[in-house]
Design an enzyme around this catalytic site. Structure first.
Site, PDB file in Angstrom:
ATOM      1  N   GLY A   1      -1.355  -3.740  10.980  1.00 49.38           N
ATOM      2  CA  GLY A   1      -0.108  -3.290   9.666  1.00 49.38           C
ATOM      3  C   GLY A   1       0.082  -1.713   9.927  1.00 49.38           C
ATOM      4  O   GLY A   1      -0.575  -0.991  10.351  1.00 49.38           O
TER       5      GLY A   1
ATOM      6  N   ARG B   1     -17.259  24.659   9.417  1.00 49.69           N
ATOM      7  CA  ARG B   1     -16.456  23.746  10.276  1.00 49.69           C
ATOM      8  C   ARG B   1     -17.163  23.122  11.437  1.00 49.69           C
ATOM      9  O   ARG B   1     -17.951  23.524  12.240  1.00 49.69           O
ATOM     10  CB  ARG B   1     -15.074  24.250  10.110  1.00 49.69           C
ATOM     11  CG  ARG B   1     -14.393  24.767   9.027  1.00 49.69           C
ATOM     12  CD  ARG B   1     -13.023  25.072   9.192  1.00 49.69           C
ATOM     13  NE  ARG B   1     -12.928  26.401   9.430  1.00 49.69           N
ATOM     14  CZ  ARG B   1     -12.045  26.900  10.364  1.00 49.69           C
ATOM     15  NH1 ARG B   1     -11.191  26.157  10.902  1.00 49.69           N
ATOM     16  NH2 ARG B   1     -11.834  28.285  10.507  1.00 49.69           N
TER      17      ARG B   1
ATOM     18  N   GLU C   1      -3.550 -16.069  -3.465  1.00 52.60           N
ATOM     19  CA  GLU C   1      -2.887 -14.847  -3.362  1.00 52.60           C
ATOM     20  C   GLU C   1      -2.413 -14.417  -4.769  1.00 52.60           C
ATOM     21  O   GLU C   1      -1.645 -15.298  -5.268  1.00 52.60           O
ATOM     22  CB  GLU C   1      -1.998 -14.670  -2.119  1.00 52.60           C
ATOM     23  CG  GLU C   1      -2.494 -14.669  -0.699  1.00 52.60           C
ATOM     24  CD  GLU C   1      -3.581 -13.579  -0.638  1.00 52.60           C
ATOM     25  OE1 GLU C   1      -3.295 -12.417  -0.535  1.00 52.60           O
ATOM     26  OE2 GLU C   1      -5.074 -13.945  -0.599  1.00 52.60           O
TER      27      GLU C   1
ATOM     28  N   LEU D   1      -8.590  -6.607  11.490  1.00 56.56           N
ATOM     29  CA  LEU D   1      -7.625  -6.632  11.358  1.00 56.56           C
ATOM     30  C   LEU D   1      -6.981  -5.248  10.965  1.00 56.56           C
ATOM     31  O   LEU D   1      -7.313  -4.651  10.125  1.00 56.56           O
ATOM     32  CB  LEU D   1      -6.916  -7.444  10.176  1.00 56.56           C
ATOM     33  CG  LEU D   1      -7.662  -8.900  10.442  1.00 56.56           C
ATOM     34  CD1 LEU D   1      -6.908  -9.758   9.216  1.00 56.56           C
ATOM     35  CD2 LEU D   1      -7.454  -9.485  11.589  1.00 56.56           C
TER      36      LEU D   1
ATOM     37  N   GLN E   1      -1.258  -7.980  18.206  1.00 53.85           N
ATOM     38  CA  GLN E   1      -0.482  -8.693  17.457  1.00 53.85           C
ATOM     39  C   GLN E   1       1.092  -8.247  17.651  1.00 53.85           C
ATOM     40  O   GLN E   1       1.091  -7.127  16.782  1.00 53.85           O
ATOM     41  CB  GLN E   1      -0.861  -8.713  16.084  1.00 53.85           C
ATOM     42  CG  GLN E   1      -0.096  -9.854  15.222  1.00 53.85           C
ATOM     43  CD  GLN E   1      -0.328  -9.701  13.502  1.00 53.85           C
ATOM     44  OE1 GLN E   1      -0.603  -8.720  13.247  1.00 53.85           O
ATOM     45  NE2 GLN E   1      -0.010 -10.836  12.813  1.00 53.85           N
TER      46      GLN E   1
ATOM     47  N   HIS F   1     -22.116  37.353   3.018  1.00 53.94           N
ATOM     48  CA  HIS F   1     -20.784  37.459   2.340  1.00 53.94           C
ATOM     49  C   HIS F   1     -19.599  37.596   3.239  1.00 53.94           C
ATOM     50  O   HIS F   1     -19.690  38.555   4.201  1.00 53.94           O
ATOM     51  CB  HIS F   1     -20.992  38.422   1.068  1.00 53.94           C
ATOM     52  CG  HIS F   1     -22.304  39.136   1.085  1.00 53.94           C
ATOM     53  ND1 HIS F   1     -23.008  39.065  -0.286  1.00 53.94           N
ATOM     54  CD2 HIS F   1     -22.977  39.852   2.007  1.00 53.94           C
ATOM     55  CE1 HIS F   1     -24.120  39.798   0.086  1.00 53.94           C
ATOM     56  NE2 HIS F   1     -24.092  40.176   1.523  1.00 53.94           N
TER      57      HIS F   1
HETATM   58  C1  UD1 Z   1      -5.504  -9.623   2.064  1.00 56.09           C
HETATM   59  C2  UD1 Z   1      -5.821 -11.056   1.914  1.00 56.09           C
HETATM   60  C3  UD1 Z   1      -6.326 -11.086   0.171  1.00 56.09           C
HETATM   61  C4  UD1 Z   1      -7.248 -10.123   0.136  1.00 56.09           C
HETATM   62  C5  UD1 Z   1      -7.002  -8.630   0.496  1.00 56.09           C
HETATM   63  C6  UD1 Z   1      -7.972  -7.440   0.512  1.00 56.09           C
HETATM   64  C7  UD1 Z   1      -4.619 -12.661   3.186  1.00 56.09           C
HETATM   65  C8  UD1 Z   1      -3.493 -13.561   3.114  1.00 56.09           C
HETATM   66  N1  UD1 Z   1      -4.855 -11.932   1.972  1.00 56.09           N
HETATM   67  O1  UD1 Z   1      -4.243  -9.446   1.330  1.00 56.09           O
HETATM   68  O2  UD1 Z   1      -6.787 -12.477  -0.195  1.00 56.09           O
HETATM   69  O3  UD1 Z   1      -7.952 -10.010  -1.228  1.00 56.09           O
HETATM   70  O4  UD1 Z   1      -6.547  -8.827   2.014  1.00 56.09           O
HETATM   71  O5  UD1 Z   1      -9.048  -7.622   1.509  1.00 56.09           O
HETATM   72  O6  UD1 Z   1      -5.237 -12.359   4.066  1.00 56.09           O
HETATM   73  N2  UD1 Z   1      -2.718  -7.201   9.191  1.00 56.09           N
HETATM   74  C9  UD1 Z   1      -2.324  -7.547  10.339  1.00 56.09           C
HETATM   75  N3  UD1 Z   1      -1.426  -8.280  10.715  1.00 56.09           N
HETATM   76  C10 UD1 Z   1      -0.834  -8.916   9.818  1.00 56.09           C
HETATM   77  C11 UD1 Z   1      -0.991  -8.739   8.451  1.00 56.09           C
HETATM   78  C12 UD1 Z   1      -2.034  -8.008   7.819  1.00 56.09           C
HETATM   79  O7  UD1 Z   1      -3.069  -6.868  11.197  1.00 56.09           O
HETATM   80  O8  UD1 Z   1       0.264  -9.527  10.204  1.00 56.09           O
HETATM   81  C13 UD1 Z   1      -4.099  -6.281   8.626  1.00 56.09           C
HETATM   82  C14 UD1 Z   1      -3.408  -5.189   7.808  1.00 56.09           C
HETATM   83  O9  UD1 Z   1      -3.273  -4.020   8.972  1.00 56.09           O
HETATM   84  C15 UD1 Z   1      -4.809  -4.909   7.133  1.00 56.09           C
HETATM   85  C16 UD1 Z   1      -5.194  -6.209   6.730  1.00 56.09           C
HETATM   86  O10 UD1 Z   1      -4.844  -7.231   7.792  1.00 56.09           O
HETATM   87  O11 UD1 Z   1      -5.772  -4.169   7.636  1.00 56.09           O
HETATM   88  C17 UD1 Z   1      -5.107  -6.843   5.456  1.00 56.09           C
HETATM   89  O12 UD1 Z   1      -3.656  -6.966   5.401  1.00 56.09           O
HETATM   90  P1  UD1 Z   1      -2.881  -6.528   3.826  1.00 56.09           P
HETATM   91  O13 UD1 Z   1      -1.501  -6.838   4.147  1.00 56.09           O
HETATM   92  O14 UD1 Z   1      -3.197  -5.430   3.407  1.00 56.09           O
HETATM   93  O15 UD1 Z   1      -3.468  -7.850   3.313  1.00 56.09           O
HETATM   94  P2  UD1 Z   1      -3.486  -8.092   1.567  1.00 56.09           P
HETATM   95  O16 UD1 Z   1      -2.191  -8.148   0.990  1.00 56.09           O
HETATM   96  O17 UD1 Z   1      -4.224  -6.834   1.155  1.00 56.09           O
END
Ligand code: UD1
Ligand code: CA
Length: 434
Positions: free
Chosen positions: A12, A302, A157, A9, A75, A332
């Site tokens: 975001g 680099r 959550e 995922l 998405q 150096h």
């Molecule tokens: C989520 C989990 C939580 C877990 C935490 C850490 C859920 C509801 N909660 O919360 O239980 O402890 O991760 O792993 O799943 N993303 C999308 N589309 C969306 C929303 C999120 O692609 O609509 C992606 C974000 O870019 C990110 C990941 O999913 O890479 C996690 O999303 P984030 O909003 O960080 O979830 P948490 O609130 O951390």
């Protein structure tokens, strides 16, 4: 797709990073977070990866260009992690095997525990296997609720937790293995009835269990593995964790690192055994260092640098896109850019290549057994032939490359005769010939 498959995922934006670029493109030890997670997934044995993109989709795709077996699903609106996984359905329509779900903002995830989870799911055949973690500070994570016998009940959550639930230290790292069909079926039943009004992926295990399918949650990940990046502070923590792992691996492979606290090595670098790295040295980018080299203190190697065996790079030396042959010494205060150097060359203190002509980077070629005097400037494009010597403070120009077996001095550098070279001993830049 052969399977197992991973869904990562990454749709975001990551508001708290206060950045124009998507969160998963921030780099840890030289590579984007999303690349690290993709590598962890392939390292665990998946055949294909589906990355869910949304915010900054084109940039994320571009960052993963050229990877075989990486697919993308979009998405369009970020309605939650459950909705994000649903977006992969079309890409996986003909696939029925195990699906591992990961998040793109946990860059320190290692492949070993993921491989064990996949293996365990395969042997047990459960519909859902979750890897959990017990951490000293659970804030920010979903908590794992179990009954008195320890059986998994559900994930809650943080924003939906009672104070008692918030005190639970077993957390959800977002690392699950599902069987594809049940996963997509159950996602249809997820409702946004929670504090954030989102479609939570975390509801799926509970839904499966309610329908009589077997769900298991096992403690499988360490706190470092699951560090989620939301802020620049987290990014710095991830850097520290990964940096230490890289240095530990190098030490396991026979590299001496005197002071890991002040040494930084990029995740893509390769360093041979018996090389010694002194404090305050940085290896940044795709760099290859041979065996028995000596680097630092205060050296910067680099991108695109290759050191063959027994090369020494000393204090305040900066090298980029250059190759140094076996036994070459740069002890150096030098800058070498876009330079190809042969074997057993000595670069004197403060000698530099002027590789930028104002518009383009230009190349310098130096043969074998050359001596470059202290404080000299090699103005690229230029070349120095085998066994030649460049006097201290000389400026070798593009107009007059140095042939083999010759000695040049002065500004601009010009040849002096063999006889004079032998008589005069060290070259005096104040007295160029003629
Ligand atoms: C989520 C989990 C939580 C877990 C935490 C850490 C859920 C509801 N909660 O919360 O239980 O402890 O991760 O792993 O799943 N993303 C999308 N589309 C969306 C929303 C999120 O692609 O609509 C992606 C974000 O870019 C990110 C990941 O999913 O890479 C996690 O999303 P984030 O909003 O960080 O979830 P948490 O609130 O951390
Ligand atoms: Ca997160």
């Amino acid at each position: 797709m052969k399977g197992p498959v991973a869904i990562i995922l990454a749709a975001g934006q990551g508001k708290r990073m206060k950045s124009e670029k998507p969160k998963v493109l921030h780099e840890v030890c030289g590579q984007s977070m999303i690349r690290h997670v993709v590598h962890a997934a392939f390292g665990a044995g998946v055949s294909d990866v589906v990355v869910i993109v949304g915010q900054g989709a084109e940039e994320v795709k571009a960052n993963l260009e050229g990877y075989a077996n990486v697919h993308f699903a979009t998405q369009h609106q970020q309605l939650g992690t459950g909705d994000a996984v649903k977006s992969a359905r079309t890409v996986l329509k003909d696939y029925a095997g195990p699906v591992m779900i990961l998040v793109g903002d946990e860059p320190c995830m290692r492949s070993e525990p993921l491989a064990s989870l996949l293996e365990k799911q395969k042997t047990t055949g459960v519909e859902c296997l979750m890897g959990t973690s017990i951490v000293p500070d659970p804030s920010g994570y979903g908590r794992i609720l179990r009954d008195t016998t320890g059986r998994f009940l559900r994930i809650i959550e943080q924003k939906d937790c009672t104070p008692d639930q918030a005190a639970i230290k077993e957390v959800n790292p977002s690392c699950y293995v599902f069987m594809a069909q049940r996963l997509f079926e159950s996602l249809e039943e997820v409702r946004p009835a929670n504090a954030q009004g989102e479609y939570y992926l975390t509801d799926v295990p509970e839904i499966l269990q309610r329908k009589g399918h077997e769900v298991q949650a096992i403690v499988a990940l360490e706190a470092d593995d699951i560090l989620g990046i939301n802020t620049r502070q987290h990014l710095a923590e991830a850097h520290a964790i990964m940096s230490r792992r890289i240095l530990d691996r190098l030490m396991d492979e026979g590299v001496t690192i005197y002071d890991p606290r002040t040494t930084y090595v990029d995740s893509r670098a390769r360093i041979g055994a018996d090389t010694v790295i002194y404090p305050f040295s940085v290896v940044d980018g795709e760099v290859t260092v041979g065996k028995n080299c000596r680097i630092g203190p205060f050296a910067l190697l680099r991108h695109g640098t290759v050191l063959e065996d027994k090369v020494e790079v000393g204090a305040f030396v900066d090298i980029v896109r250059s190759e140094l042959g076996e036994g070459t010494l740069v002890r150096h205060l030098s800058y070498l850019g876009d330079t190809e150097i042969g074997k057993r060359v000595t670069i004197g203190a403060g000698a530099i290549t002027a590789n930028f002509d104002g518009r383009h980077k230009q190349k310098t070629t130096i043969g074998d057994q050359v001596t470059i005097g202290a404080g000299s400037v090699l103005v690229a494009p230029t070349s120095i032939g085998d066994r030649s010597k460049v006097g201290a403070g000389a400026v070798v120009t593009s107009a007059r490359p140095v042939p083999e077996d010759s000695t040049v001095v002065g500004v601009p550098a010009q040849p002096i005769s063999k006889a004079r070279d032998r008589q005069s001993g060290p070259v005096d830049p104040e007295q160029p010939p003629r």
